[in-house]
Design a protein around this motif. Sequence first.
Motif, PDB file in Angstrom:
ATOM      1  N   GLY A  54      27.699  67.537  -0.826  1.00  0.00           N
ATOM      2  CA  GLY A  54      26.548  66.658  -0.957  1.00  0.00           C
ATOM      3  C   GLY A  54      25.244  67.400  -0.724  1.00  0.00           C
ATOM      4  O   GLY A  54      25.237  68.596  -0.401  1.00  0.00           O
ATOM      5  N   ARG A  55      24.150  66.686  -0.899  1.00  0.00           N
ATOM      6  CA  ARG A  55      22.815  67.259  -0.726  1.00  0.00           C
ATOM      7  C   ARG A  55      21.939  66.307   0.070  1.00  0.00           C
ATOM      8  O   ARG A  55      22.163  65.106   0.079  1.00  0.00           O
ATOM      9  CB  ARG A  55      22.172  67.521  -2.081  1.00  0.00           C
ATOM     10  CG  ARG A  55      22.863  68.582  -2.871  1.00  0.00           C
ATOM     11  CD  ARG A  55      22.221  68.727  -4.229  1.00  0.00           C
ATOM     12  NE  ARG A  55      23.025  69.651  -5.015  1.00  0.00           N
ATOM     13  CZ  ARG A  55      22.551  70.739  -5.561  1.00  0.00           C
ATOM     14  NH1 ARG A  55      21.287  71.038  -5.449  1.00  0.00           N
ATOM     15  NH2 ARG A  55      23.336  71.532  -6.246  1.00  0.00           N
ATOM     16  N   GLY A  56      20.947  66.871   0.693  1.00  0.00           N
ATOM     17  CA  GLY A  56      19.971  66.062   1.424  1.00  0.00           C
ATOM     18  C   GLY A  56      20.621  65.241   2.519  1.00  0.00           C
ATOM     19  O   GLY A  56      21.477  65.723   3.250  1.00  0.00           O
ATOM     20  N   LYS A  57      20.224  63.970   2.576  1.00  0.00           N
ATOM     21  CA  LYS A  57      20.739  63.090   3.625  1.00  0.00           C
ATOM     22  C   LYS A  57      22.219  62.765   3.449  1.00  0.00           C
ATOM     23  O   LYS A  57      22.882  62.362   4.387  1.00  0.00           O
ATOM     24  CB  LYS A  57      19.935  61.795   3.672  1.00  0.00           C
ATOM     25  CG  LYS A  57      18.531  62.004   4.157  1.00  0.00           C
ATOM     26  CD  LYS A  57      17.778  60.706   4.233  1.00  0.00           C
ATOM     27  CE  LYS A  57      16.370  60.967   4.735  1.00  0.00           C
ATOM     28  NZ  LYS A  57      15.591  59.754   4.881  1.00  0.00           N
ATOM     29  N   SER A  58      22.735  62.924   2.225  1.00  0.00           N
ATOM     30  CA  SER A  58      24.155  62.624   1.994  1.00  0.00           C
ATOM     31  C   SER A  58      25.045  63.844   2.265  1.00  0.00           C
ATOM     32  O   SER A  58      26.259  63.768   2.113  1.00  0.00           O
ATOM     33  CB  SER A  58      24.371  62.132   0.561  1.00  0.00           C
ATOM     34  OG  SER A  58      24.091  63.169  -0.350  1.00  0.00           O
ATOM     35  N   ARG A  59      24.437  64.966   2.666  1.00  0.00           N
ATOM     36  CA  ARG A  59      25.226  66.175   2.953  1.00  0.00           C
ATOM     37  C   ARG A  59      26.085  65.939   4.191  1.00  0.00           C
ATOM     38  O   ARG A  59      25.632  65.398   5.196  1.00  0.00           O
ATOM     39  CB  ARG A  59      24.287  67.353   3.188  1.00  0.00           C
ATOM     40  CG  ARG A  59      25.030  68.654   3.314  1.00  0.00           C
ATOM     41  CD  ARG A  59      24.069  69.813   3.397  1.00  0.00           C
ATOM     42  NE  ARG A  59      24.831  71.042   3.456  1.00  0.00           N
ATOM     43  CZ  ARG A  59      24.372  72.192   3.832  1.00  0.00           C
ATOM     44  NH1 ARG A  59      23.102  72.317   4.170  1.00  0.00           N
ATOM     45  NH2 ARG A  59      25.140  73.248   3.862  1.00  0.00           N
ATOM     46  N   ARG A  60      27.350  66.332   4.056  1.00  0.00           N
ATOM     47  CA  ARG A  60      28.279  66.167   5.184  1.00  0.00           C
ATOM     48  C   ARG A  60      29.255  67.326   5.226  1.00  0.00           C
ATOM     49  O   ARG A  60      29.452  68.030   4.246  1.00  0.00           O
ATOM     50  CB  ARG A  60      29.017  64.835   5.103  1.00  0.00           C
ATOM     51  CG  ARG A  60      30.040  64.752   3.999  1.00  0.00           C
ATOM     52  CD  ARG A  60      30.791  63.412   4.038  1.00  0.00           C
ATOM     53  NE  ARG A  60      31.811  63.342   3.026  1.00  0.00           N
ATOM     54  CZ  ARG A  60      33.074  63.742   3.187  1.00  0.00           C
ATOM     55  NH1 ARG A  60      33.469  64.265   4.328  1.00  0.00           N
ATOM     56  NH2 ARG A  60      33.950  63.640   2.202  1.00  0.00           N
ATOM     57  N   ILE A  61      29.881  67.474   6.379  1.00  0.00           N
ATOM     58  CA  ILE A  61      30.866  68.542   6.557  1.00  0.00           C
ATOM     59  C   ILE A  61      32.226  68.058   6.076  1.00  0.00           C
ATOM     60  O   ILE A  61      32.605  66.916   6.310  1.00  0.00           O
ATOM     61  CB  ILE A  61      30.957  68.997   8.026  1.00  0.00           C
ATOM     62  CG1 ILE A  61      31.882  70.202   8.169  1.00  0.00           C
ATOM     63  CG2 ILE A  61      31.454  67.922   8.940  1.00  0.00           C
ATOM     64  CD1 ILE A  61      31.155  71.484   8.202  1.00  0.00           C
TER      65      ILE A  61
END
Length: 128
Positions: A54-61
Amino acid sequence: MEHTNESILVKVSDLVPSPYNVRRHSHASIEELAALIDSQGLLHSPTVHEHFIGRGKSRRIAFGVSAGERRRRALRLLQERGKLPGDHEVACKLIAVERAREVSVAENSGREPMHPADEFEAFRALVD
């Protein structure tokens, strides 16, 4: 973040294919492996590395599976069939992303299939 052979629990939904897994093609059946995992449990832990999606605020591990992609796919199949809960966790070996490709090569190149005679005797013993 550097990790060396640390054992962690990871939700199956957080396991994703790794770009460092050197095995790109498999002729073996995921169905057969799923049946084995369903009957015997997961016998070999996948090897994973941290992987951001994901990217930005939707980025997750998430955790890229550098060794054990067939196991990941079989576990997902068992979840789709309702044989494993959606939040099911599996023990994984966590390694540094810098080692992911070399570990994948090592696991895949060091394998040797069972000799047919050994396989026959093993199954005969199970039947007996």
